[in-house]
Scaffold this motif. Structure first.
Motif, short mmCIF file in Angstrom:
data_model
loop_
_atom_site.label_atom_id
_atom_site.label_comp_id
_atom_site.label_asym_id
_atom_site.label_seq_id
_atom_site.Cartn_x
_atom_site.Cartn_y
_atom_site.Cartn_z
N GLY A 157 -39.53 7.10 -1.05
CA GLY A 157 -39.66 7.97 -2.22
C GLY A 157 -40.87 7.60 -3.06
N LEU A 158 -41.13 6.31 -3.22
CA LEU A 158 -42.31 5.86 -3.97
C LEU A 158 -43.59 6.27 -3.26
CD1 LEU A 158 -41.36 2.29 -5.23
CD2 LEU A 158 -41.71 4.34 -6.59
N ASN B 95 -44.01 8.84 -1.32
CA ASN B 95 -44.19 10.29 -1.48
C ASN B 95 -44.74 10.61 -2.87
OD1 ASN B 95 -43.24 10.77 1.10
ND2 ASN B 95 -41.11 11.03 0.42
N GLN B 96 -44.26 9.89 -3.88
CA GLN B 96 -44.79 10.09 -5.23
C GLN B 96 -46.28 9.73 -5.28
OE1 GLN B 96 -42.54 8.11 -8.32
NE2 GLN B 96 -40.57 8.56 -7.31
N LYS C 24 -51.52 8.34 -10.14
CA LYS C 24 -50.44 7.67 -10.86
C LYS C 24 -50.82 6.22 -11.12
CE LYS C 24 -45.46 6.86 -10.86
NZ LYS C 24 -44.16 7.09 -10.17
N ALA D 296 -48.26 12.42 -3.64
CA ALA D 296 -48.30 13.65 -4.45
C ALA D 296 -49.16 13.47 -5.69
CB ALA D 296 -46.88 14.05 -4.85
N ASP D 297 -49.19 12.25 -6.20
CA ASP D 297 -49.98 11.99 -7.42
C ASP D 297 -50.79 10.71 -7.22
OD1 ASP D 297 -51.04 11.87 -9.93
OD2 ASP D 297 -49.18 11.26 -10.93
N GLU E 145 -41.76 0.13 -10.73
CA GLU E 145 -40.70 0.73 -9.91
C GLU E 145 -40.40 -0.14 -8.68
OE1 GLU E 145 -41.08 4.93 -9.14
OE2 GLU E 145 -42.37 5.18 -10.90
#
Length: 454
Positions: A389-390, A392-393, A400, A396-397, A408
């Motif tokens: 999940g990290l 993918n974040q 960040k 996507a960004d 996280e």
């Protein structure tokens, strides 16, 4: 009880190390009778050891550590066998190289100048001495962390140095420079080889017997070198005057030397984690949920080139290198209470870790694991659900903030690291110590920085 034996019940027994036990019985005449493996002898003040020692046990006591095999690691015997083979091959190659150097400085040539030969020898030795000091300063702290790789590097460099010595007489104009470079390489070999030998001896000694293991290793090497000397006495007259034959023999011995060295180093099973082994074990754990045992991880560990961690990891860096403002310090300390601060540079994929004064081996291991997990976000194929999940974040960004990702991953590690640490213990890894490269910088900081600022 059988009458022909004249023995009573066993009185006592004894055992040397893991050898066969021998029992003691009382004979009819009151004397002690010892029995072991079908042999029988009578105990007496003049026969304290019982039966005469066999020639094999005598050799074991001379060339192997006391208490062998229980007093050394399980990889001791295969490593020592291949180490002896490489030492024998190196001894033969060294004889050919020495002969070439002596010819190059004029031994056997009536026109050669003694003063010129002496000057060449002194310049050669001086260059090597300086090189030894510089290399020990430059790489001395790194030799423990990757002892196997540096050991292999030292032996290959030694072969290159001997090759230069053999080729030096063919180029008289460059002879002095060539032998100086060769001796410089040999002095580096002396530092790297000696330091890694000490590290490997520490690994093999299992009963606080490092001195005994080192001494017996020296005895084995002396015996092998003596055998090499005897063979060299027969070989050198045959190759004298035949440069091509001498060079061919050198390449043959060098090939055997490198092969035996590779087998020797590959036989080692280190139970402590360095960065390479930690990355292999962590990568397997993230992909399959299992922890590799030391034998499997050591077999997979790259010795030349291979799968090194995708992230540049620096442990024990100074705090002033990472921060220049209060807000940066707040970002580093936010969201966790671990005794280390971690900064991740995404563009360079570089992780720098500041360690607290209270950081112990387990903290350093977690910090290194944390840094490698961040590298896995870009390098590993399969990750646990939380880390996927990290990633993918991050995809996507891409903009960040790195400190947010670090915060996280701290939360993810709170769940994953205890399982990983338990798996290491169960698999047989020694986590109370490590071979990670750690600098000496330590720092302190306020745990509740935000409240303090208010």
């Amino acid at each position: 009880m059988a009458e022909d034996s004249g023995l009573q019940a066993a009185l006592c027994s004894e055992q040397f190390g893991s050898g066969a036990a021998r029992g003691c019985r009382a004979a009819a005449d009151g004397r002690l009778q010892w029995e072991a493996e079908g042999r029988r002898w009578w105990g007496s003040p003049g026969n304290r050891g019982g039966a005469a020692s066999s020639p094999l046990s005598g050799l074991v006591s001379v060339f192997l550590p006391q208490g062998f095999p229980d007093s050394v690691s399980q990889d001791y015997l295969p490593y020592q066998w291949w180490d002896s083979v490489q030492a024998f091959a190196s001894s033969l190659s060294g004889s050919l190289a020495t002969q070439a150097v002596l010819q190059g400085i004029g031994v056997g040539n009536a026109k050669a100048s003694v003063s010129a030969a002496t000057a060449t020898w002194l310049v050669k030795d001086s260059t090597g001495m300086l090189g030894r000091i510089v290399f020990a300063w430059w790489k001395g702290s790194k030799l423990d962390c990757n002892a196997k790789q540096w050991r292999l590097f030292a032996d290959v460099l030694n072969d290159m140095a001997m090759f230069l010595e053999i080729m030096a007489p063919a180029f008289p104009i460059c002879f002095t420079m060539t032998v100086c470079i060769s001796n410089l390489a040999k002095c580096i070999v002396g530092v790297a080889g000696g330091a890694t030998r000490a590290a490997l001896t520490m690994h093999q000694a299992r009963r606080n017997n490092m001195a005994d293991v080192s001494a017996k290793d020296g005895s084995q090497e002396t015996l092998v070198n003596l055998a090499g000397l005897l063979v060299s006495l027969l070989l050198l007259p045959l190759v004298s005057g035949w440069p091509s034959f001498s060079l061919g023999c050198f390449f043959l011995f060098t090939t055997l030397h490198i092969y035996a060295n590779h087998r020797a180093v590959r036989a080692l099973v280190m139970e402590t984690l360095n960065e390479g082994r930690l990355w292999l074990v962590l990568q397997h754990f993230l992909q399959k949920g299992e922890v590799l045992d030391p034998t499997s991880a050591n077999q997979m560990e790259p010795l030349w080139t291979g799968s090194w961690p995708p992230v540049s990891l620096s442990l024990g860096v100074p705090l002033h290198r990472l921060i220049s403002s209060v807000s940066e310090l707040q970002h580093l300390t936010e969201g966790h209470h671990e005794p280390y601060l971690l900064c991740w540079n995404q563009s360079r994929n570089q992780v720098q870790v500041v360690l607290s004064q209270a950081a112990g081996p387990e903290t350093i291991l977690r910090a290194a694991t944390h840094g490698l997990v961040l590298g896995a976000l870009k390098g590993a194929r399969h990750l646990p659900r939380e880390l996927e999940g990290l990633r993918n974040q991050l995809r996507a960004d891409p903009e960040k903030a790195s400190w947010a990702i670090v915060m996280e991953t701290h939360q993810v590690l709170d769940k994953l690291f205890p399982k990983f640490l338990k798996g290491l213990h169960d698999a047989g890894w020694k986590t109370e110590k490590h071979q990670l490269e750690v600098d000496e910088w330590r720092a302190t900081w306020l745990v509740s920085l935000e409240k303090k600022m208010l």
